[in-house]
Write an enzyme that holds these catalytic residues in place. Structure first.
Site, PDB file in Angstrom:
ATOM      1  N   GLU A 182     -16.347   5.822   6.169  1.00 29.99           N
ATOM      2  CA  GLU A 182     -15.612   5.151   7.417  1.00 29.99           C
ATOM      3  C   GLU A 182     -14.764   5.589   8.922  1.00 29.99           C
ATOM      4  O   GLU A 182     -15.616   6.512   8.903  1.00 29.99           O
ATOM      5  CB  GLU A 182     -14.089   4.959   6.874  1.00 29.99           C
ATOM      6  N   ARG A 194       0.890  -1.465  -0.388  1.00 32.87           N
ATOM      7  CA  ARG A 194       0.583   0.051  -0.339  1.00 32.87           C
ATOM      8  C   ARG A 194       0.562   1.405  -0.077  1.00 32.87           C
ATOM      9  O   ARG A 194       0.008   2.860  -0.407  1.00 32.87           O
ATOM     10  CB  ARG A 194      -0.648  -0.387   1.292  1.00 32.87           C
ATOM     11  N   LYS A 237      -2.537   6.841   1.932  1.00 29.39           N
ATOM     12  CA  LYS A 237      -2.793   7.231   3.325  1.00 29.39           C
ATOM     13  C   LYS A 237      -1.738   8.883   3.347  1.00 29.39           C
ATOM     14  O   LYS A 237      -0.771   8.542   3.342  1.00 29.39           O
ATOM     15  CB  LYS A 237      -2.167   5.614   4.236  1.00 29.39           C
ATOM     16  N   ARG A 266       9.503  27.554   0.490  1.00 32.27           N
ATOM     17  CA  ARG A 266       8.467  27.045   0.554  1.00 32.27           C
ATOM     18  C   ARG A 266       7.871  27.407  -1.163  1.00 32.27           C
ATOM     19  O   ARG A 266       7.478  28.008  -1.565  1.00 32.27           O
ATOM     20  CB  ARG A 266       7.451  28.311   1.813  1.00 32.27           C
TER      21      ARG A 266
HETATM   22  N1  PDD Z   1      -5.417   4.176  10.540  1.00 28.26           N
HETATM   23  N2  PDD Z   1      -9.615   4.361   7.695  1.00 28.26           N
HETATM   24  C1  PDD Z   1      -8.206   5.229   7.857  1.00 28.26           C
HETATM   25  C2  PDD Z   1      -9.186   6.581   7.442  1.00 28.26           C
HETATM   26  C3  PDD Z   1      -7.528   4.689   8.793  1.00 28.26           C
HETATM   27  O1  PDD Z   1      -6.497   5.666   9.090  1.00 28.26           O
HETATM   28  C4  PDD Z   1      -7.017   3.500   9.231  1.00 28.26           C
HETATM   29  C5  PDD Z   1      -5.985   3.053   9.478  1.00 28.26           C
HETATM   30  C6  PDD Z   1      -7.882   2.786   8.488  1.00 28.26           C
HETATM   31  C7  PDD Z   1      -7.329   1.094   8.965  1.00 28.26           C
HETATM   32  O2  PDD Z   1      -6.290   1.141   7.877  1.00 28.26           O
HETATM   33  P1  PDD Z   1      -5.628  -0.259   8.386  1.00 28.26           P
HETATM   34  O3  PDD Z   1      -5.878  -1.700   8.409  1.00 28.26           O
HETATM   35  O4  PDD Z   1      -4.532  -0.297   7.205  1.00 28.26           O
HETATM   36  O5  PDD Z   1      -4.696   0.285   8.860  1.00 28.26           O
HETATM   37  C8  PDD Z   1      -8.950   2.942   8.136  1.00 28.26           C
HETATM   38  C9  PDD Z   1      -3.951   3.871  10.947  1.00 28.26           C
HETATM   39  C10 PDD Z   1      -3.957   2.794  11.871  1.00 28.26           C
HETATM   40  C11 PDD Z   1      -3.781   5.246  11.782  1.00 28.26           C
HETATM   41  O6  PDD Z   1      -3.016   6.597  10.971  1.00 28.26           O
HETATM   42  O7  PDD Z   1      -2.870   5.687  13.030  1.00 28.26           O
END
Ligand code: PDD
Length: 286
Positions: A182, A52, A150, A101
Site C-alpha cells: 500500500e 475499524r 491502525k 515506563r
Molecule cells: N491513513 N493505508 C494506510 C497505511 C493508511 O495510513 C491509510 C489512512 C489508509 C487508507 O485508509 P482510509 O481509507 O480508512 O483512510 C491505508 C490516514 C488517512 C492517516 O493516517 O492520516
C-alpha cells in the site's frame, strides 16, 4: 485560532490539553487512531471508522472507551465548536498512563487516554493535485506485520514520505516480496483494460474505509474489480493508477518510479471514481 479539543471527556482549548509523559502512547506508541473526513460539515463513512476503531482496539486487548453514539456526538460537537465544514477529525486512544515506563501493560482498568481534534482544510474536495495527479516512488515495506491495526506507530511511513519528498515526488508505495502492499497512508490501485486491480485484504495492509466504500460504488457502477497483488512493473505499464484514503479520497497517480503512466494526466477511471466517491459519500455523510 485556538482550537477546542476533546481530552478524556472534556472540551478544552488545545493549549490546555495535557497528557502525561508516562502515557503509553508517548513512550511505547501504544495507541490506535482514526481519521474521518468532513465535507459540508458532515462526517464521511463514519460507521466504518468507528467499526475499524473497535477492531483495532480489540486486536490490542483494549476496550472501546466510548459507544458509537458517544464518538459521533463528540465528533459533531468539535465540528460545531471549531466551525469546521471541510477537513478532518482525528481521534486517538492510548493504553493510558501507568505512572512509569514498563514494557508490561498496566493493570486492566487503568484509564485510557482519549483525544479528538479537528483539522480545518477548506478546499479539501477541490484538491488541485487531483487534477494533475501525483508521482510516487517505491520503497521496501519494513513495517511490522500487523498493518491491519491502525496504530500510531507511523515512523516508517514518515521516513518513506520524507524520502519521496527528497527525491522530488509526492508519495511512496511500499513493496514486499516484489509486490505493492500500500502507500504511506493510503491504499493503492492500478487500472488495466478497464479493470480495477487492488491488493486483497489481509494483515499486510490497512483495511481502508475509503477502499471499502469505493469498491462498493465501483461494483454498483458495473466496473470490473480484481482483488490481487500487483508489481511495480505492472503499475508502470498500467493505463492508470490511483490511491485512496480518508484525507485524499481518490488520488490519481501519474508516475511510478520515474515511468509516466498513459499521457501523464489523471485517467478517466480514476477521475470518474473520484467523482462517484465524493458524490456518494456526501449522500451518506452524517
Ligand atoms: N491513513 N493505508 C494506510 C497505511 C493508511 O495510513 C491509510 C489512512 C489508509 C487508507 O485508509 P482510509 O481509507 O480508512 O483512510 C491505508 C490516514 C488517512 C492517516 O493516517 O492520516
Amino acid at each position: 485560532m485556538t482550537r477546542t479539543v476533546y481530552l478524556n471527556g472534556d472540551y478544552v482549548p488545545e493549549t490546555e490539553a495535557k497528557v502525561s509523559i508516562f502515557d503509553r502512547g508517548f513512550v511505547m506508541g501504544d495507541g490506535v487512531y482514526e481519521v474521518t473526513s468532513v465535507l459540508d460539515g458532515r462526517l464521511l463513512d463514519f460507521p466504518g471508522h468507528v467499526t475499524r476503531l473497535t477492531r483495532s482496539l480489540a486486536e490490542l486487548g483494549m476496550d472501546n472507551p466510548l459507544s458509537d453514539e458517544e464518538w459521533l456526538a463528540a465528533h459533531r460537537k468539535l465540528l460545531e465548536l471549531n466551525d469546521v465544514t471541510e477537513g478532518m477529525v482525528y481521534l486517538q486512544v492510548t493504553r493510558g498512563n501507568p505512572g512509569d515506563r514498563d514494557f508490561a501493560y498496566p493493570p486492566q482498568g487503568t484509564p485510557q487516554t482519549v483525544v479528538i481534534f479537528t483539522q480545518s482544510k477548506p478546499g479539501l474536495a477541490d484538491n488541485p493535485q487531483a487534477k494533475t495527479g501525483i508521482r510516487v516512488i517505491s520503497i521496501p515495506d519494513l513495517r511490522w506485520h500487523r498493518r491491519d491495526i491502525k496504530t500510531v506507530q507511523l515512523l516508517y511511513p514518515s521516513m518513506a514520505k520524507m524520502e519521496a519528498k527528497r527525491q522530488g515526488v509526492d508519495d511512496a508505495w511500499f513493496t514486499e516480496d516484489g509486490l505493492v502492499t500500500e502507500g504511506t497512508s493510503n491504499n493503492t490501485y492500478i487500472v488495466k483494460g478497464g479493470r480495477i486491480i487492488t491488493r486483497p485484504l489481509s494483515n499486510d495492509i490497512l483495511h481502508g474505509i475509503t477502499r471499502a466504500s469505493l469498491l462498493r460504488y465501483a461494483a454498483e457502477a458495473q466496473m470490473q474489480i480484481e482483488e490481487r497483488p500487483f508489481t511495480i512493473a505492472e503499475a508502470q505499464e498500467a493505463d492508470e493508477a490511483f490511491s485512496t484514503s480518508a484525507s485524499a479520497f481518490v488520488m490519481p497517480v501519474v508516475e511510478v518510479d520515474g515511468a509516466t503512466l498513459g499521457d501523464g494526466r489523471p485517467g478517466p477511471v480514476a477521475t470518474r471514481l473520484r467523482e462517484i466517491y465524493l458524490e456518494e459519500s456526501r449522500k451518506t455523510a452524517i
